[in-house]
Design a protein around this motif. Structure first.
Motif: not given
Length: 229
Positions: A18-19, A60-62, A99-103
């Protein structure tokens, strides 16, 4: 026990897949079908752990902060190490890139949240202990400094991604630390901190920084530079 270990391994495989997909396509364009293909697992195995794309993004964020730096004698060195390690991993680690892109996605994060508060909490804990040990100047408040570092690093990362696909992010992160550290660290702590902008080099805050400290214990930021060894 073997079944439990397989379940843990499968969950991790799905999260890493997923990442990769989120890092490459972003949340909106990513599909569960793409994640399934990348993970090489069945739909049943994926949905056993995650019931939606939103749950996958949250998962993924966790795991963004699951690899903290090793303990150091100087607590502020852990803050430096964490910053530089994240910068280095952003070049090649799909979990952190995702994480960077999602955030940074203002629309998607309304559904799955952001990794930024996790980084703030981790840095606040490090800075709190550093403050208790007397490594920081008296005026330093751990959480505001943590929030400032995370927000500044986030901006650095976005700029580095747009300009060089994160290939120069280590140098930019090192520059950020050069100007931040003198404003929060005591002179005796500052001269013992090391910044490594590249895997093959070692940067240090030079000894003469301490000699530039004023009567209030503050060090002019202009004095700070990285020395390569």
């Amino acid at each position: 026990m073997a079944q439990q270990e397989r379940a843990i391994k499968t969950r991790r495989t799905v999260l890493e897949a997923a990442a990769k997909v989120f890092a490459e396509h972003g949340y909106a364009a990513a599909t569960v079908a793409d994640i399934l293909k990348t993970a090489g697992v069945t739909k049943g195995a994926l949905y056993f752990h995650f019931d939606s794309k939103e749950a996958l993004a949250k998962g993924v964020l966790e795991i963004q902060t699951e690899q903290p730096p090793p303990p150091q004698d100087i607590k502020l060195q852990e803050m430096v190490d964490l910053t530089m390690t994240v910068a280095r991993r952003l070049v090649h680690d799909p979990v952190l890139r995702a994480g960077a892109r999602l955030s940074a996605d203002p629309t998607g994060r309304k559904h799955y949240g952001s990794a930024l508060p996790l980084w703030v909490n981790l840095l606040t804990a490090i800075l709190t202990e550093a403050h208790q040990r007397g490594e920081t100047l008296p005026h330093v408040e751990p959480r505001p400094v943590a929030e400032m570092l995370v927000s500044a690093f986030h901006g650095v990362q976005l700029y580095a991604h747009q300009e060089a696909d994160n290939n120069d992010i280590e140098e930019r992160a090192a520059t950020l630390l050069q100007y931040l550290l003198p404003s929060i660290a005591t002179p005796t702590t500052l001269i013992r901190l090391h910044i490594a902008p590249t895997p093959s080099g070692l940067g240090t805050v030079p000894t003469e920084v301490a000699h530039g400290a004023g009567d209030d214990g503050r060090v002019p930021t202009a004095v700070v530079s990285i020395e390569s060894r």
